[in-house]
Design a protein around this motif. Structure first.
Motif, PDB file in Angstrom:
ATOM      1  N   ILE A 247       0.927  -1.127  -0.087  1.00 39.48           N
ATOM      2  CA  ILE A 247       0.048  -0.031  -0.095  1.00 39.48           C
ATOM      3  C   ILE A 247       0.881   1.236   0.006  1.00 39.48           C
ATOM      4  N   PHE A 248       1.883   1.234   0.879  1.00 40.64           N
ATOM      5  CA  PHE A 248       2.744   2.407   1.162  1.00 40.64           C
ATOM      6  C   PHE A 248       3.523   2.595  -0.094  1.00 40.64           C
ATOM      7  N   THR A 249       4.052   1.742  -0.850  1.00 36.83           N
ATOM      8  CA  THR A 249       4.678   1.905  -1.897  1.00 36.83           C
ATOM      9  C   THR A 249       3.788   2.279  -3.236  1.00 36.83           C
ATOM     10  N   GLN A 250       2.561   2.104  -3.141  1.00 37.27           N
ATOM     11  CA  GLN A 250       1.615   2.471  -4.359  1.00 37.27           C
ATOM     12  C   GLN A 250       1.179   3.902  -4.162  1.00 37.27           C
ATOM     13  N   MET A 251       1.419   4.355  -2.895  1.00 34.56           N
ATOM     14  CA  MET A 251       0.932   5.619  -2.789  1.00 34.56           C
ATOM     15  C   MET A 251       1.779   6.648  -2.851  1.00 34.56           C
ATOM     16  N   THR A 252       1.478   7.851  -3.474  1.00 37.65           N
ATOM     17  CA  THR A 252       2.380   8.874  -3.556  1.00 37.65           C
ATOM     18  C   THR A 252       1.922   9.864  -2.226  1.00 37.65           C
ATOM     19  N   ASP A 253       0.584   9.954  -1.909  1.00 39.68           N
ATOM     20  CA  ASP A 253       0.400  10.783  -0.920  1.00 39.68           C
ATOM     21  C   ASP A 253       0.875  10.431   0.375  1.00 39.68           C
ATOM     22  N   ALA A 254       0.963  11.276   1.153  1.00 42.53           N
ATOM     23  CA  ALA A 254       1.799  10.829   2.679  1.00 42.53           C
ATOM     24  C   ALA A 254       0.515  10.498   3.499  1.00 42.53           C
ATOM     25  N   ALA A 255       0.975   9.197   4.226  1.00 44.85           N
ATOM     26  CA  ALA A 255       0.027   8.621   4.964  1.00 44.85           C
ATOM     27  C   ALA A 255       0.624   7.960   6.329  1.00 44.85           C
ATOM     28  N   ILE A 256      -0.058   7.883   7.449  1.00 48.24           N
ATOM     29  CA  ILE A 256       0.499   7.414   8.497  1.00 48.24           C
ATOM     30  C   ILE A 256      -0.748   6.354   8.944  1.00 48.24           C
ATOM     31  N   PHE A 257      -0.409   5.256   9.742  1.00 44.41           N
ATOM     32  CA  PHE A 257      -1.251   4.526  10.453  1.00 44.41           C
ATOM     33  C   PHE A 257      -1.011   4.741  12.046  1.00 44.41           C
ATOM     34  N   ILE A 258      -2.015   4.984  12.613  1.00 41.18           N
ATOM     35  CA  ILE A 258      -1.976   4.939  14.040  1.00 41.18           C
ATOM     36  C   ILE A 258      -2.802   3.997  14.978  1.00 41.18           C
ATOM     37  N   ASP A 259      -2.694   3.662  16.128  1.00 40.85           N
ATOM     38  CA  ASP A 259      -3.362   2.653  16.880  1.00 40.85           C
ATOM     39  C   ASP A 259      -4.284   3.275  17.755  1.00 40.85           C
ATOM     40  N   GLN A 260      -5.063   2.486  18.370  1.00 43.62           N
ATOM     41  CA  GLN A 260      -6.316   3.180  19.167  1.00 43.62           C
ATOM     42  C   GLN A 260      -5.761   4.096  20.397  1.00 43.62           C
ATOM     43  N   ASN A 261      -4.556   4.191  20.487  1.00 49.57           N
ATOM     44  CA  ASN A 261      -3.884   5.010  21.577  1.00 49.57           C
ATOM     45  C   ASN A 261      -3.235   6.282  21.075  1.00 49.57           C
ATOM     46  N   ALA A 262      -3.731   6.366  19.375  1.00 48.76           N
ATOM     47  CA  ALA A 262      -3.055   7.487  18.842  1.00 48.76           C
ATOM     48  C   ALA A 262      -1.596   7.671  18.535  1.00 48.76           C
ATOM     49  N   ASN A 263      -0.829   6.428  18.781  1.00 49.28           N
ATOM     50  CA  ASN A 263       0.459   6.393  18.509  1.00 49.28           C
ATOM     51  C   ASN A 263       0.622   5.956  17.124  1.00 49.28           C
ATOM     52  N   ILE A 264       1.834   6.476  16.565  1.00 47.49           N
ATOM     53  CA  ILE A 264       1.996   6.320  15.055  1.00 47.49           C
ATOM     54  C   ILE A 264       2.705   4.808  15.013  1.00 47.49           C
ATOM     55  N   VAL A 265       2.079   3.859  14.177  1.00 46.96           N
ATOM     56  CA  VAL A 265       2.469   2.602  13.943  1.00 46.96           C
ATOM     57  C   VAL A 265       3.374   2.456  12.561  1.00 46.96           C
ATOM     58  N   PHE A 266       2.907   3.087  11.757  1.00 46.29           N
ATOM     59  CA  PHE A 266       3.765   3.000  10.393  1.00 46.29           C
ATOM     60  C   PHE A 266       3.475   4.449   9.645  1.00 46.29           C
ATOM     61  N   SER A 267       4.624   4.728   8.818  1.00 50.74           N
ATOM     62  CA  SER A 267       4.497   5.959   8.059  1.00 50.74           C
ATOM     63  C   SER A 267       5.008   5.797   6.722  1.00 50.74           C
ATOM     64  N   ASN A 268       4.448   6.296   5.511  1.00 55.55           N
ATOM     65  CA  ASN A 268       5.169   6.095   4.545  1.00 55.55           C
ATOM     66  C   ASN A 268       6.181   7.146   4.082  1.00 55.55           C
ATOM     67  N   ASN A 269       6.943   6.773   2.949  1.00 55.44           N
ATOM     68  CA  ASN A 269       8.000   7.749   2.596  1.00 55.44           C
ATOM     69  C   ASN A 269       7.445   9.029   2.289  1.00 55.44           C
ATOM     70  N   SER A 270       6.573   9.266   1.761  1.00 50.18           N
ATOM     71  CA  SER A 270       6.017  10.556   1.482  1.00 50.18           C
ATOM     72  C   SER A 270       5.723  11.416   2.799  1.00 50.18           C
TER      73      SER A 270
END
Length: 231
Positions: free
Chosen positions: A149-172
């Motif tokens: 998913i992150f490789t395909q995306m040119t837009d910036a994106a992050i995933f956060i968990d239920q405690n609002a902590n950043i779990v993953f973020s893409n290169n953008s």
């Protein structure tokens, strides 16, 4: 749904290409008769959607009854009356994935070139989503799914968990905030958020628009917070 709303149409659908049969089938159909048409399949070149698939070109037809490319079998299947169609191909790196179409202006007017440009913009994003989803379903590990998913995306994106902590973020995203980690509130501590991040995260809506502006630099971010269940 969003394309249907913005264009102001009565119905909308996405037809995907079945590589096994080389036919178009209705994967999504929105409208009063959406369920009825899902049994219909079209060959490339058959009907308006088939022509768009074959030629890989968008098309406006504001009077289908006078167009020789139109087929009535979808209307017959759904007991529906099609007057006008706006359709665009779903292309990923030049490869046909399917067709997106909207049917009948709600106010009975004609589809315009402005409507066509809107649908083409949607078709570009939809094609990326379809390609990603199809590849996504073939992968086995959760790590591979996120990386794809992150490789395909040119837009910036992050995933956060239920405690609002950043779990993953893409290169953008890392290009904008290189050291983003930990709580999302810390990552955006130098930004003003509208609505406030706490409010957006606590809201009941599954999709919330967010606007972020840097407190010192002329950096403006606009995006969406989407809540996804663990299932």
């Amino acid at each position: 749904e969003l394309a249907n709303e913005i264009v102001g149409a009565e119905a909308a659908s996405i037809l995907l290409l079945d590589p096994a049969t080389n036919e178009l089938y209705f994967d999504v159909a929105i409208g009063e008769k959406g369920d009825e048409i899902k049994e219909v399949r079209l060959k490339p070149g058959e009907g308006i959607a088939g022509w768009v698939a074959l030629e890989k070109k968008p098309l406006i037809v504001n009077n289908v009854k006078n167009d020789p490319r139109w087929t009535s079998k979808i209307d017959q299947q759904a007991d529906f009356s099609t007057n006008s169609i706006l359709a665009a191909p779903l292309l990923f790196k030049g490869r046909l994935l399917g067709v997106i179409e909207v049917i009948n202006k709600s106010d009975q007017s004609d589809f315009s070139n402005d409507d066509l440009q809107i649908l083409q913009a949607f078709s570009t994003q939809a094609a990326i989503s379809v390609e990603t989803a199809q590849l996504f379903s073939k992968l086995k590990s959760e790590k591979e799914k996120f990386e794809l998913i992150f490789t395909q995306m040119t837009d910036a994106a992050i995933f956060i968990d239920q405690n609002a902590n950043i779990v993953f973020s893409n290169n953008s995203f890392k290009k904008i905030i290189p050291s983003a980690s930990g709580p999302i509130f810390s990552a955006f501590s130098d930004f003003n958020s509208k609505p406030p991040l706490e409010e957006a995260l606590a809201g009941n809506g599954r999709i919330t628009g967010i606007e972020l502006s840097h407190k010192q630099n002329q950096i403006f971010l606009s995006g969406w917070l989407s809540k996804i269940s663990a299932e």
